[in-house]
Design a protein around this motif. Structure first.
Motif, PDB file in Angstrom:
ATOM      1  N   GLU A   1      60.340 -40.763 -11.810  1.00  0.00           N
ATOM      2  CA  GLU A   1      60.366 -39.950 -12.460  1.00  0.00           C
ATOM      3  C   GLU A   1      60.217 -38.593 -11.741  1.00  0.00           C
ATOM      4  O   GLU A   1      60.071 -37.515 -12.129  1.00  0.00           O
ATOM      5  CB  GLU A   1      59.761 -39.941 -13.846  1.00  0.00           C
TER       6      GLU A   1
ATOM      7  N   GLU B   1      74.871 -48.139 -13.790  1.00  0.00           N
ATOM      8  CA  GLU B   1      73.949 -46.987 -13.390  1.00  0.00           C
ATOM      9  C   GLU B   1      74.342 -46.659 -12.039  1.00  0.00           C
ATOM     10  O   GLU B   1      74.443 -45.624 -11.604  1.00  0.00           O
ATOM     11  CB  GLU B   1      72.433 -47.317 -13.840  1.00  0.00           C
TER      12      GLU B   1
ATOM     13  N   GLU C   1      61.911 -51.921 -11.469  1.00  0.00           N
ATOM     14  CA  GLU C   1      62.661 -52.226 -12.209  1.00  0.00           C
ATOM     15  C   GLU C   1      64.138 -52.612 -11.530  1.00  0.00           C
ATOM     16  O   GLU C   1      64.703 -51.829 -10.713  1.00  0.00           O
ATOM     17  CB  GLU C   1      63.262 -50.920 -13.221  1.00  0.00           C
TER      18      GLU C   1
ATOM     19  N   LEU D   1      68.319 -41.297  -5.270  1.00  0.00           N
ATOM     20  CA  LEU D   1      68.214 -42.222  -6.636  1.00  0.00           C
ATOM     21  C   LEU D   1      68.686 -43.500  -6.481  1.00  0.00           C
ATOM     22  O   LEU D   1      68.226 -44.671  -6.955  1.00  0.00           O
ATOM     23  CB  LEU D   1      68.433 -41.196  -7.908  1.00  0.00           C
TER      24      LEU D   1
ATOM     25  N   ARG E   1      62.352 -47.217  -9.724  1.00  0.00           N
ATOM     26  CA  ARG E   1      62.876 -45.999 -10.527  1.00  0.00           C
ATOM     27  C   ARG E   1      61.668 -44.913 -10.237  1.00  0.00           C
ATOM     28  O   ARG E   1      60.554 -45.262 -10.399  1.00  0.00           O
ATOM     29  CB  ARG E   1      62.959 -46.140 -12.013  1.00  0.00           C
TER      30      ARG E   1
ATOM     31  N   ARG F   1      67.064 -47.085  -6.508  1.00  0.00           N
ATOM     32  CA  ARG F   1      67.389 -47.940  -7.758  1.00  0.00           C
ATOM     33  C   ARG F   1      67.961 -49.356  -7.128  1.00  0.00           C
ATOM     34  O   ARG F   1      67.478 -50.503  -7.868  1.00  0.00           O
ATOM     35  CB  ARG F   1      68.594 -47.482  -8.801  1.00  0.00           C
TER      36      ARG F   1
END
Length: 143
Positions: A73, A24, A18, A62, A71, A66
Motif C-alpha cells: 500500500e 489483476e 499474497e 505493482l 502487495r 504482485r
C-alpha cells in the motif's frame, strides 16, 4: 534491496504476502499499455502525459511486485522493489522514484515543473519495466 529484504518488509507489515491473481496482473498490464500510449500522444498536455506515464509505471511496478507474491500500500515501495522483482538496473527505479516524488509535489503541493525530458524519461523507464515483465512470460495458470 534483496529478496530477503522483501521478506523482512513483509514481516514488519510494509508488504503483504499474497499470491498473484491472473486477472489483476493482466489488468495492470493492459492499463499500463493504454496509459503509455496516451503518455506518448503529444496532443495531450504535458501534465496529463506525466500523470499517464507515472500511472503506467506504477501499474507495471505493482504488477512486478504482485507477480513476486507481494502487495504494498506504499506507492514508492513498488518502485524500490524493482531491482529484486525484475532485476532492472538501479537507474530505472531511480527515474521512477523521482517521478513519484514529482507526482507527490504536484498532487499535494501544487508544483508544476513538468518538462518534456521528465515525461520522456518516465516513459522510457516504464517501457524497460514492461519489457522485463514481458520477458518473464505469462503468469502460470495456477495463479
Amino acid at each position: 534491496m534483496t529478496s530477503d529484504e522483501l521478506e523482512n518488509l513483509a514481516r514488519i507489515g510494509k508488504l503483504k504476502k499474497e499470491p498473484p491473481l491472473i486477472r489483476e496482473y493482466e489488468g495492470l498490464l493492459r492499463s499500463a499499455d493504454s496509459r503509455l500510449a496516451d503518455a506518448e500522444n503529444e496532443s495531450n498536455s504535458l501534465e496529463s502525459r506525466f500523470d499517464l506515464a507515472y500511472g503506467a509505471s506504477h501499474a507495471l511496478a505493482l504488477a512486478a511486485l504482485r507477480r513476486a507474491g507481494y502487495r504494498s500500500e506504499i506507492r514508492a515501495l513498488v518502485f524500490q522493489a524493482l531491482p529484486v522483482t525484475l532485476g532492472v538496473p538501479n537507474e530505472v527505479w531511480r527515474v521512477l522514484a523521482t517521478a513519484h516524488e514529482k507526482r507527490n509535489l504536484s498532487e499535494y503541493e501544487g508544483w508544476y515543473g513538468m518538462d518534456e525530458r521528465l515525461v520522456t524519461d518516465v516513459v522510457a523507464a516504464a517501457k524497460k519495466v514492461r519489457d522485463a515483465l514481458r520477458a518473464l512470460g505469462p503468469l502460470p495458470p495456477t495463479c
